[in-house]
Scaffold this motif. Structure first.
Motif, mmCIF file in Angstrom:
data_model
loop_
_atom_site.group_PDB
_atom_site.id
_atom_site.type_symbol
_atom_site.label_atom_id
_atom_site.label_comp_id
_atom_site.label_asym_id
_atom_site.label_seq_id
_atom_site.Cartn_x
_atom_site.Cartn_y
_atom_site.Cartn_z
ATOM 1 N N ARG A 1 4.782 11.828 -0.177
ATOM 2 C CA ARG A 1 3.555 11.040 -0.042
ATOM 3 C C ARG A 1 2.680 11.143 -1.288
ATOM 4 O O ARG A 1 2.031 10.172 -1.689
ATOM 5 N N ARG B 1 6.903 3.228 4.313
ATOM 6 C CA ARG B 1 7.718 2.660 5.393
ATOM 7 C C ARG B 1 9.017 2.092 4.835
ATOM 8 O O ARG B 1 10.067 2.145 5.483
ATOM 9 N N THR C 1 0.850 -1.181 0.000
ATOM 10 C CA THR C 1 0.000 0.000 0.000
ATOM 11 C C THR C 1 0.889 1.235 0.000
ATOM 12 O O THR C 1 2.120 1.142 0.102
ATOM 13 N N ARG C 2 0.280 2.404 -0.079
ATOM 14 C CA ARG C 2 1.085 3.619 -0.013
ATOM 15 C C ARG C 2 1.812 3.711 1.321
ATOM 16 O O ARG C 2 2.999 4.036 1.371
ATOM 17 N N SER C 3 1.153 3.369 2.395
ATOM 18 C CA SER C 3 1.808 3.424 3.717
ATOM 19 C C SER C 3 2.942 2.421 3.795
ATOM 20 O O SER C 3 4.016 2.711 4.324
#
Length: 592
Positions: free
Chosen positions: A179, A172, A166-168
Motif C-alpha cells: 500500500r 484492487r 486512485t490508490r484504492s
C-alpha cells in the motif's frame, strides 16, 4: 521432381498448378531440408539472407513477397539468439518519449497495430499495465501527458486508452502491491507475443511464398567476383557438407554477430554493434496477486512485470556483455537486481525459490566509431559495406518488419532491374487467416477432438488456423493428444508437429523455442527431456544412443545455466555456461 529453366530441380508438390504457392510450401520438414540443400547448390538467388532471427526472417519474407528469389540461412535454429530472449512485448516504448524519439514510438505503435489486427492476431495479444504513481502533484499530470501522446500516436487505436486510478483502485487491480508503494496509478495497454513462435511463423510464411529457409547452415566464407560479393559458402552443421550459394546481394541480419560477419567478409562496417545483456526471471502466476502487468521506474530504466500464461516474466537488466555471444549467462547479481527492485513494491516478496526460469538475451545496440561520438540507440541502421552486401543492425523487435523492408530497399542497388515495393504490411502471417472464426468455434472444435476448450484456445493462440494441421497428426494417433509427460501444458502432438513442420532438429529446439518448457517449469525441461526426445526420434530416425546423447547434452546445458546463475560476475558465469557441450558444433565460434 522436375527441372526448372536454370536446370535445377523443383519440388512440384510444393506448387499448385496455377503457379501459386500451396500450403505445403510453408513446411520446414526433414524432407524439405534435403530439397533446400539441393536448391542452394543449384539455383542462382537474388538475395541470400544470413540470420534466422526476426529481422532475417522478416527480410526473407519481404524479399519473397516482392517476387525475388531468396534464401535464408541460419547457423543454429530460428530465433536461437536475441529473438527468443526478448521481453516478449510489441510496444511503442513509453520511455522513448522522454528521450524525444517520437518517430520511433510512432513507428512502433503502427507496427503493433498491424500485428494485433491484420498480420498476426493469433500470436500478438493486448496486455494491460499499471503504472504506479509515487510522487504527488507533478507525477500524475506528467505521466498522463506522456500517455496521452502515446495514445494520440496510435496507442489507443486497437486497445483501450489510459485510465486513471486512485490508490484504492490501483490496489484492487494489483492487490499484490504494498500500500505504501504507490499513491495512485494509471492503467494503459500494450501487446505481448511469444517471440520465438512469432519469428518461426515469419520464417515459415517466407517459405510459403517461395523462400528457401534452412537452419543448421553456417556461413563459413564469402564468394567474390572482382570487387563485389557474389555469394556465400555454407556448411551443413549436421553433416559437415559444404557448398557455394550464388546471389546478387547478401543481406547480413545477424544482430550481435554483425561485426563478426563483416570481418569474415573482409569489409569494414559503417557502424559497430554493442551487445547489451537483458536478463528476465519467470515466476508462477500465484506469487503475485494481480489482474494486470506492472511497469516500474528504476534508477537506470524500467522494470516490467509481464503476464505470461500461468506465469509472470519480470525484467530486464541492461549491462554490457563482452563474452560468448551465443549463450549470454545470467549471474546471481543480475537476478538479485531484479528481485530487489520488484520486491521494493510487492506485499509478499519473491525469493530465489520462487523462480521457475531465467533467460538472458543480447540487444544489438548501435555504437559509433567511438563511445564519445555516438550514443547507443534503439534506432536501426542500414549500410552497404561492400558491393553485393548489405548489413542491418540495431532497432527493436517490434519494428522488425520496417527494418526488413529497409534492408531489402538497400539491397536494390545490387539487384538487376527495378524491384517492387514492400507489401508485408498487407501479408498476414501463416495461421492468421480464419483465426477469429476458429476462436468462435473453439468449443465445437474441442468437442470434436476430445479436448478441453481451454486446451483448444491454447492451441489456437500458438498455431492459429494451422491448428488443423497440428490436429491432423493425431487422427491415427489419438495418444498424441495426451499431455506431454513433465510438461502438461503442452500436448505430445506439438512435439511431433515441431519436427515434421517447424524444422526442429535437436531436443533444445523443442524445449526452448517450439515450446517454452525450459523457462516455464522449475525443472527447466529436464523432466520432459526424454519423452520429447523419444517423440522426435520417430521422425528424425534417432536410435537409442542418439536419444541418450540429446538428453545428456540438454541436461548438461541446464546444469551449466543453473550453476552460472550462482556466480557473482559475467566472466565466472560465462566460463561455466560456455563449457557446456553444444548440440550444434560450429566452425570458428562465433561466426553467425
Amino acid at each position: 521432381m522436375t527441372t526448372d529453366s536454370r536446370g535445377g530441380e523443383v519440388d512440384v508438390a510444393a506448387h499448385s498448378t496455377d503457379g501459386r504457392q500451396s500450403e505445403r510450401a510453408g513446411r520446414l520438414s526433414p524432407q524439405q531440408r534435403i530439397r533446400n540443400w539441393q536448391r542452394l547448390a543449384e539455383e542462382q538467388f537474388d538475395v541470400v539472407v544470413i540470420g534466422g532471427g526476426v529481422v532475417g526472417s522478416g527480410a526473407a519474407l519481404d524479399a519473397a513477397t516482392r517476387g525475388l528469389r531468396v534464401a535464408l540461412v541460419e547457423a543454429r535454429d530460428l530465433a536461437a539468439g536475441t529473438s527468443s530472449r526478448s521481453s516478449k512485448l510489441f510496444h511503442g516504448g513509453l520511455r522513448y518519449l522522454e528521450q524525444f524519439e517520437f518517430g520511433l514510438v510512432r513507428e512502433a505503435l503502427r507496427e503493433r497495430e498491424l500485428m494485433l489486427n491484420r498480420l498476426a492476431p493469433h500470436l500478438v495479444k493486448p496486455v494491460s499495465f499499471l503504472y504506479p504513481l509515487t510522487r504527488r502533484l507533478w507525477e500524475r499530470p506528467y505521466t498522463a501527458s506522456g500517455l496521452f501522446l502515446y495514445d494520440s500516436m496510435g496507442g489507443s487505436r486497437s486497445v483501450p486508452g489510459q485510465k486513471h486510478l486512485t490508490r484504492s483502485g490501483a490496489l484492487r487491480l494489483v492487490p499484490g502491491l504494498r500500500r505504501d508503494a504507490l499513491i495512485g496509478g494509471i492503467r494503459y495497454y500494450d501487446a505481448w507475443a511469444d517471440d520465438a513462435r512469432h519469428t518461426l511463423t515469419v520464417a515459415r510464411t517466407a517459405a510459403h511464398y517461395g523462400a528457401v529457409v534452412r537452419t543448421s547452415t553456417q556461413v563459413v566464407g564469402f564468394l567474390r567476383e572482382a570487387d563485389r560479393i557474389s555469394g556465400v559458402r555454407v556448411r551443413d552443421i549436421e553433416s559437415g557438407d559444404e557448398l557455394d550459394v550464388t546471389c546478387d546481394v547478401v543481406v547480413n541480419c545477424t544482430g550481435v554477430w554483425t561485426d563478426e560477419m563483416q570481418r569474415l567478409a573482409g569489409t569494414r562496417g559503417r557502424f559497430r554493434v554493442r551487445s547489451s545483456k537483458g536478463v528476465h526471471i519467470v515466476v508462477p502466476r500465484d506469487r503475485i496477486a494481480s489482474e494486470s502487468g506492472v511497469i516500474l521506474r528504476t534508477e537506470k530504466s524500467v522494470l516490467f512485470i509481464i503476464p505470461w500464461r500461468g506465469h509472470w516474466i519480470i525484467g530486464t537488466t541492461d549491462t554490457d556483455w563482452n563474452f560468448d555471444l551465443a549463450h549470454p549467462a545470467a549471474t546471481r547479481a543480475d537476478i538479485d537486481y531484479i528481485l530487489d527492485h520488484v520486491n521494493a513494491v510487492l506485499a509478499t516478496p519473491l525469493t530465489h525459490d520462487d523462480i521457475e526460469g531465467v533467460y538472458a538475451g543480447l540487444r544489438p545496440l548501435l555504437a559509433g566509431e567511438s563511445d564519445e561520438s555516438s550514443k547507443l540507440s534503439r534506432e536501426h541502421a542500414v549500410a552497404r559495406p561492400a558491393p553485393g552486401m548489405v548489413s542491418i543492425a540495431g532497432g527493436k523487435y517490434t519494428t522488425y518488419r520496417v527494418m526488413a523492408a529497409d534492408a531489402i530497399d538497400a539491397a536494390a542497388a545490387d539487384l538487376r532491374g527495378r524491384i517492387a515495393p514492400s507489401i508485408t504490411d498487407k501479408v498476414p502471417l501463416l495461421g492468421a487467416d480464419g483465426y477469429h472464426a476458429l476462436v468462435n468455434q473453439a468449443d465445437q472444435l474441442a468437442s470434436e477432438h476430445g479436448l478441453h476448450p481451454y486446451r483448444m484456445r491454447h492451441l489456437l493462440d500458438r498455431y492459429g488456423s494451422m491448428v488443423h494441421d497440428v490436429l491432423a497428426l493425431a487422427v491415427d494417433r489419438p495418444d498424441l493428444l495426451e499431455p506431454l509427460p513433465g510438461a502438461a501444458d503442452y500436448l505430445k502432438v506439438e512435439v511431433v508437429y515441431g519436427v515434421r513442420e517447424e524444422g526442429a532438429l535437436h531436443l533444445e529446439d523443442v524445449l526452448t523455442r517450439r515450446t517454452r518448457i525450459s523457462i516455464e517449469y522449475p525443472h527447466r525441461g529436464l523432466d520432459a527431456a526424454e519423452p520429447v526426445a523419444e517423440l522426435m526420434a520417430e521422425t528424425l530416425g534417432w536410435d537409442a544412443a542418439q536419444i541418450a546423447r540429446e538428453v545428456d547434452i540438454y541436461n548438461e546445458r541446464v546444469t551449466a545455466e543453473r550453476d552460472s546463475q550462482t556466480k557473482p560476475d559475467d566472466q565466472a558465469a560465462d566460463e561455466i555456461r560456455s563449457a557446456a557441450t553444444e548440440a550444434r558444433t560450429l566452425i570458428s565460434e562465433p561466426v553467425t
